[in-house]
Design a protein around this motif. Structure first.
Motif, PDB file in Angstrom:
ATOM      1  N   GLN A  66       0.832  -1.187   0.000  1.00  0.00           N
ATOM      2  CA  GLN A  66       0.000   0.000   0.000  1.00  0.00           C
ATOM      3  C   GLN A  66       0.875   1.248   0.000  1.00  0.00           C
ATOM      4  N   THR A  67       0.375   2.283  -0.642  1.00  0.00           N
ATOM      5  CA  THR A  67       1.063   3.556  -0.655  1.00  0.00           C
ATOM      6  C   THR A  67       0.738   4.306   0.622  1.00  0.00           C
ATOM      7  N   ASN A  68       1.751   4.775   1.308  1.00  0.00           N
ATOM      8  CA  ASN A  68       1.559   5.601   2.488  1.00  0.00           C
ATOM      9  C   ASN A  68       1.117   6.973   1.995  1.00  0.00           C
ATOM     10  N   ILE A  69      -0.076   7.431   2.414  1.00  0.00           N
ATOM     11  CA  ILE A  69      -0.587   8.695   1.887  1.00  0.00           C
ATOM     12  C   ILE A  69       0.223   9.887   2.366  1.00  0.00           C
ATOM     13  N   ASN A  70       1.113   9.695   3.345  1.00  0.00           N
ATOM     14  CA  ASN A  70       1.981  10.786   3.774  1.00  0.00           C
ATOM     15  C   ASN A  70       3.169  10.958   2.849  1.00  0.00           C
ATOM     16  N   GLU A  71       3.422   9.973   2.010  1.00  0.00           N
ATOM     17  CA  GLU A  71       4.508  10.042   1.044  1.00  0.00           C
ATOM     18  C   GLU A  71       3.911  10.284  -0.333  1.00  0.00           C
ATOM     19  N   GLN A  72       4.681  10.970  -1.179  1.00  0.00           N
ATOM     20  CA  GLN A  72       4.214  11.147  -2.556  1.00  0.00           C
ATOM     21  C   GLN A  72       4.455   9.849  -3.300  1.00  0.00           C
ATOM     22  N   PRO A  73       3.404   9.266  -3.864  1.00  0.00           N
ATOM     23  CA  PRO A  73       3.585   8.018  -4.609  1.00  0.00           C
ATOM     24  C   PRO A  73       4.303   8.281  -5.921  1.00  0.00           C
ATOM     25  N   SER A  83     -10.973   4.090 -22.725  1.00  0.00           N
ATOM     26  CA  SER A  83     -10.135   3.070 -22.065  1.00  0.00           C
ATOM     27  C   SER A  83     -10.559   2.897 -20.608  1.00  0.00           C
ATOM     28  N   SER A  84     -10.060   1.841 -19.985  1.00  0.00           N
ATOM     29  CA  SER A  84     -10.393   1.606 -18.575  1.00  0.00           C
ATOM     30  C   SER A  84      -9.856   2.728 -17.689  1.00  0.00           C
ATOM     31  N   LEU A  85      -8.666   3.249 -18.008  1.00  0.00           N
ATOM     32  CA  LEU A  85      -8.132   4.365 -17.214  1.00  0.00           C
ATOM     33  C   LEU A  85      -8.960   5.629 -17.405  1.00  0.00           C
ATOM     34  N   GLU A  87       0.127   2.463 -10.536  1.00  0.00           N
ATOM     35  CA  GLU A  87      -0.348   1.069 -10.458  1.00  0.00           C
ATOM     36  C   GLU A  87      -1.799   0.931 -10.929  1.00  0.00           C
ATOM     37  N   ASN A  88      -2.080   1.433 -12.122  1.00  0.00           N
ATOM     38  CA  ASN A  88      -3.416   1.386 -12.728  1.00  0.00           C
ATOM     39  C   ASN A  88      -4.491   2.057 -11.884  1.00  0.00           C
TER      40      ASN A  88
END
Length: 109
Positions: free
Chosen positions: A4-11, A22-24, A63-64
Motif C-alpha cells: 500500500q502507498t503511504n498517503i503521507n509520502e508522494q507516490p 479506455s479503462s483508465l 499502479e493502474n
C-alpha cells in the motif's frame, strides 16, 4: 509484504495521455464525479460528456490507479484546461502541479 502507498509520502506516478473509452479514462471519469460532481449533488449527463472524445484526457497514474486527471479542450488556436481533479488522499502532494506541468509541456510540443 505491504504494497500500500503511504498517503503521507508522494507516490510514484506517471503522467500520461488517456485513450478515450479506455479503462483508465473510465476511472478518471469516476474520479471527476467523486471530486467535482458528487459534493454538489450533481451527476454527469450525456450533454456534459458530449465532445469529450475530442478532448485530451491527461492523468497521473500509479499502479493502474488514477490519482489525478485534467482535460484539455481545443478552442480554435488555444486549449482550455478543465475538469481538474485530484484524489482527496493525494491533494497537497504536488501531483496536480506535476499534471499541469505535463499538460503545458504536451501543449507546447
Amino acid at each position: 509484504m505491504n504494497t500500500q502507498t503511504n498517503i503521507n509520502e508522494q507516490p510514484r506516478f506517471e503522467c500520461k495521455i488517456l485513450e478515450h473509452g479506455s479503462s483508465l479514462q473510465q476511472l478518471s471519469l469516476e474520479l471527476r464525479y467523486q471530486i467535482l460532481r458528487e459534493p454538489l449533488g450533481l451527476t454527469f449527463t450525456d450533454q456534459d460528456l458530449y465532445g469529450e472524445d475530442q478532448q485530451v484526457h491527461i492523468a497521473a497514474v500509479h499502479e493502474n490507479q488514477v490519482l489525478a486527471v485534467l482535460l484539455l479542450k481545443p478552442n480554435n488556436t488555444t486549449l482550455k484546461m478543465r475538469q481538474v481533479a485530484v484524489q482527496n488522499a493525494f491533494q497537497g502532494k504536488g501531483i496536480g502541479k506535476a499534471l499541469v506541468s505535463f499538460s503545458e509541456q504536451w501543449a507546447k510540443a
